[in-house]
Motif scaffolding. Structure first.
Motif, PDB file in Angstrom:
ATOM      1  N   ALA A 176       0.331 -10.828   2.412  1.00 37.09           N
ATOM      2  CA  ALA A 176      -0.005  -9.457   2.811  1.00 37.09           C
ATOM      3  C   ALA A 176       1.264  -8.630   3.032  1.00 37.09           C
ATOM      4  CB  ALA A 176      -0.870  -9.463   4.064  1.00 37.09           C
ATOM      5  N   ARG A 177       2.284  -9.228   3.629  1.00 35.86           N
ATOM      6  CA  ARG A 177       3.538  -8.500   3.854  1.00 35.86           C
ATOM      7  C   ARG A 177       4.258  -8.235   2.535  1.00 35.86           C
ATOM      8  NH1 ARG A 177       5.270  -8.858   9.710  1.00 35.86           N
ATOM      9  NH2 ARG A 177       3.207  -8.683  10.640  1.00 35.86           N
ATOM     10  N   LEU A 178       4.131  -9.144   1.587  1.00 37.13           N
ATOM     11  CA  LEU A 178       4.681  -8.912   0.251  1.00 37.13           C
ATOM     12  C   LEU A 178       4.029  -7.684  -0.374  1.00 37.13           C
ATOM     13  CD1 LEU A 178       6.301  -9.741  -2.302  1.00 37.13           C
ATOM     14  CD2 LEU A 178       4.397 -11.261  -2.867  1.00 37.13           C
ATOM     15  N   ARG A 179       2.706  -7.581  -0.284  1.00 39.79           N
ATOM     16  CA  ARG A 179       1.993  -6.408  -0.814  1.00 39.79           C
ATOM     17  C   ARG A 179       2.404  -5.147  -0.069  1.00 39.79           C
ATOM     18  NH1 ARG A 179       1.443 -10.002  -3.591  1.00 39.79           N
ATOM     19  NH2 ARG A 179      -0.328 -10.716  -4.794  1.00 39.79           N
ATOM     20  N   ALA A 180       2.603  -5.244   1.241  1.00 40.09           N
ATOM     21  CA  ALA A 180       3.028  -4.087   2.028  1.00 40.09           C
ATOM     22  C   ALA A 180       4.407  -3.616   1.578  1.00 40.09           C
ATOM     23  CB  ALA A 180       3.043  -4.431   3.515  1.00 40.09           C
ATOM     24  N   SER A 181       5.308  -4.543   1.346  1.00 44.14           N
ATOM     25  CA  SER A 181       6.648  -4.195   0.873  1.00 44.14           C
ATOM     26  C   SER A 181       6.574  -3.488  -0.475  1.00 44.14           C
ATOM     27  CB  SER A 181       7.507  -5.454   0.769  1.00 44.14           C
ATOM     28  OG  SER A 181       8.760  -5.159   0.221  1.00 44.14           O
ATOM     29  N   GLU A 182       5.753  -4.009  -1.367  1.00 45.61           N
ATOM     30  CA  GLU A 182       5.578  -3.392  -2.691  1.00 45.61           C
ATOM     31  C   GLU A 182       4.996  -1.990  -2.559  1.00 45.61           C
ATOM     32  OE1 GLU A 182       3.099  -6.327  -4.526  1.00 45.61           O
ATOM     33  OE2 GLU A 182       4.810  -7.536  -5.214  1.00 45.61           O
ATOM     34  N   ARG A 183       3.994  -1.839  -1.680  1.00 46.30           N
ATOM     35  CA  ARG A 183       3.360  -0.525  -1.485  1.00 46.30           C
ATOM     36  C   ARG A 183       4.360   0.492  -0.944  1.00 46.30           C
ATOM     37  NH1 ARG A 183       1.779   1.408   3.259  1.00 46.30           N
ATOM     38  NH2 ARG A 183       1.704  -0.670   4.184  1.00 46.30           N
ATOM     39  N   LEU A 184       5.119   0.103   0.063  1.00 47.74           N
ATOM     40  CA  LEU A 184       6.090   1.014   0.656  1.00 47.74           C
ATOM     41  C   LEU A 184       7.192   1.389  -0.336  1.00 47.74           C
ATOM     42  CD1 LEU A 184       6.296  -0.641   4.180  1.00 47.74           C
ATOM     43  CD2 LEU A 184       5.336   1.618   3.657  1.00 47.74           C
ATOM     44  N   ALA A 185       7.655   0.422  -1.115  1.00 50.33           N
ATOM     45  CA  ALA A 185       8.687   0.712  -2.120  1.00 50.33           C
ATOM     46  C   ALA A 185       8.141   1.653  -3.195  1.00 50.33           C
ATOM     47  CB  ALA A 185       9.198  -0.582  -2.749  1.00 50.33           C
ATOM     48  N   ALA A 186       6.894   1.436  -3.602  1.00 50.86           N
ATOM     49  CA  ALA A 186       6.283   2.315  -4.605  1.00 50.86           C
ATOM     50  C   ALA A 186       6.119   3.732  -4.062  1.00 50.86           C
ATOM     51  CB  ALA A 186       4.932   1.753  -5.046  1.00 50.86           C
ATOM     52  N   ARG A 187       5.687   3.847  -2.816  1.00 53.75           N
ATOM     53  CA  ARG A 187       5.550   5.182  -2.218  1.00 53.75           C
ATOM     54  C   ARG A 187       6.901   5.870  -2.093  1.00 53.75           C
ATOM     55  NH1 ARG A 187       0.900   4.797   2.496  1.00 53.75           N
ATOM     56  NH2 ARG A 187      -0.808   4.330   1.070  1.00 53.75           N
ATOM     57  N   SER A 188       7.931   5.114  -1.766  1.00 53.18           N
ATOM     58  CA  SER A 188       9.272   5.684  -1.673  1.00 53.18           C
ATOM     59  C   SER A 188       9.698   6.278  -3.010  1.00 53.18           C
ATOM     60  CB  SER A 188      10.273   4.612  -1.226  1.00 53.18           C
ATOM     61  OG  SER A 188      11.582   5.131  -1.192  1.00 53.18           O
ATOM     62  N   GLY A 189       9.537   5.504  -4.065  1.00 51.95           N
ATOM     63  CA  GLY A 189       9.905   5.987  -5.395  1.00 51.95           C
ATOM     64  C   GLY A 189       9.077   7.179  -5.841  1.00 51.95           C
ATOM     65  N   ALA A 190       7.780   7.123  -5.573  1.00 44.63           N
ATOM     66  CA  ALA A 190       6.891   8.216  -5.981  1.00 44.63           C
ATOM     67  C   ALA A 190       7.230   9.507  -5.244  1.00 44.63           C
ATOM     68  CB  ALA A 190       5.437   7.823  -5.716  1.00 44.63           C
ATOM     69  N   TRP A 191       7.439   9.414  -3.934  1.00 46.86           N
ATOM     70  CA  TRP A 191       7.764  10.625  -3.181  1.00 46.86           C
ATOM     71  C   TRP A 191       9.143  11.162  -3.549  1.00 46.86           C
ATOM     72  CZ3 TRP A 191       4.699  13.995  -1.498  1.00 46.86           C
ATOM     73  CH2 TRP A 191       3.451  13.655  -0.969  1.00 46.86           C
ATOM     74  N   ASN A 192      10.086  10.277  -3.836  1.00 44.42           N
ATOM     75  CA  ASN A 192      11.406  10.748  -4.282  1.00 44.42           C
ATOM     76  C   ASN A 192      11.281  11.523  -5.590  1.00 44.42           C
ATOM     77  OD1 ASN A 192      12.832   9.750  -2.113  1.00 44.42           O
ATOM     78  ND2 ASN A 192      13.408   7.857  -3.128  1.00 44.42           N
ATOM     79  N   ALA A 193      10.520  10.989  -6.534  1.00 42.85           N
ATOM     80  CA  ALA A 193      10.309  11.685  -7.811  1.00 42.85           C
ATOM     81  C   ALA A 193       9.633  13.033  -7.585  1.00 42.85           C
ATOM     82  CB  ALA A 193       9.477  10.822  -8.755  1.00 42.85           C
ATOM     83  N   SER A 194       8.633  13.045  -6.725  1.00 43.90           N
ATOM     84  CA  SER A 194       7.914  14.284  -6.438  1.00 43.90           C
ATOM     85  C   SER A 194       8.824  15.333  -5.815  1.00 43.90           C
ATOM     86  CB  SER A 194       6.733  13.994  -5.503  1.00 43.90           C
ATOM     87  OG  SER A 194       6.084  15.192  -5.148  1.00 43.90           O
ATOM     88  N   MET A 195       9.615  14.923  -4.819  1.00 40.26           N
ATOM     89  CA  MET A 195      10.503  15.878  -4.137  1.00 40.26           C
ATOM     90  C   MET A 195      11.584  16.421  -5.079  1.00 40.26           C
ATOM     91  SD  MET A 195       9.390  16.341  -1.069  1.00 40.26           S
ATOM     92  CE  MET A 195       7.794  16.266  -1.846  1.00 40.26           C
TER      93      MET A 195
END
Length: 181
Positions: free
Chosen positions: A14-33
């Motif tokens: 579950a923590r592995l999935r959480a890490s992946e989710r947070l990293a994906a959100r980081s990249g997505a929001w960086n691209a958006s900004m």
């Protein structure tokens, strides 16, 4: 000991999935900004040369989009997705070590005693306390559940990609103006 092994392995997943989710959100929001900031800056330059590029109230529209971009960037920065992803990564790696130690507990007969079990349980508790918890959706993803059970979380993670529509719409009139002259 089997319970600790099973519990720590599920937590690791579950923590592995959480890490992946947070990293994906980081990249997505960086691209958006980046896209929103760049497109509003270019649109602001474009409106200096062609006042009606975005309609009669184009300057107000660009001001509103710029302010919303600023607010979004402050909120996203405060969420610290990248830092949290790294912290979650360290957490799942530590829990993975504990899970592996619990798994091999009975293989080494000299190490199979109550003291060692208490040490592993304590290490597991410390690892849990030293990082944020995963979400229910992360846990469900680790169990390969049906996609609709994590739909709200997926929608939340997709939102930054949806915001990329705004830069495309802002760039359309600029492209047309540059092509038409």
């Amino acid at each position: 000991m089997k319970l600790l092994e099973k519990r720590s392995f599920k937590t690791y997943q579950a923590r592995l999935r959480a890490s992946e989710r947070l990293a994906a959100r980081s990249g997505a929001w960086n691209a958006s900004m980046i896209a929103l900031s760049t497109s509003t800056a270019l649109a602001s330059i474009g409106i200096l040369f062609k006042r009606d590029m975005y309609g009669h109230q184009g300057d107000a529209l660009l001001a509103i989009i710029s302010i919303l971009t600023l607010v979004a960037s402050l909120v996203v920065s405060n969420m610290n997705y990248g830092g949290r992803a790294e912290s979650m990564r360290a957490s799942y790696k530590r829990i993975q070590q504990i899970s592996l130690q619990a798994e091999s507990f009975f293989a080494d007969k000299a190490d199979s005693d109550a003291r060692r079990y208490r040490e592993l349980c304590h290490a597991y508790e410390v690892a849990l306390e030293n990082s944020e918890n995963h979400t229910t959706a992360d846990f469900k993803r680790s169990e390969n559940c049906r996609w609709w059970k994590v739909l709200p979380d997926t929608a939340c993670s997709s939102f930054p990609w949806i915001t990329l529509i705004i830069p495309v719409l802002l760039m359309w009139p600029i492209a047309a103006w540059l092509i038409d002259g």
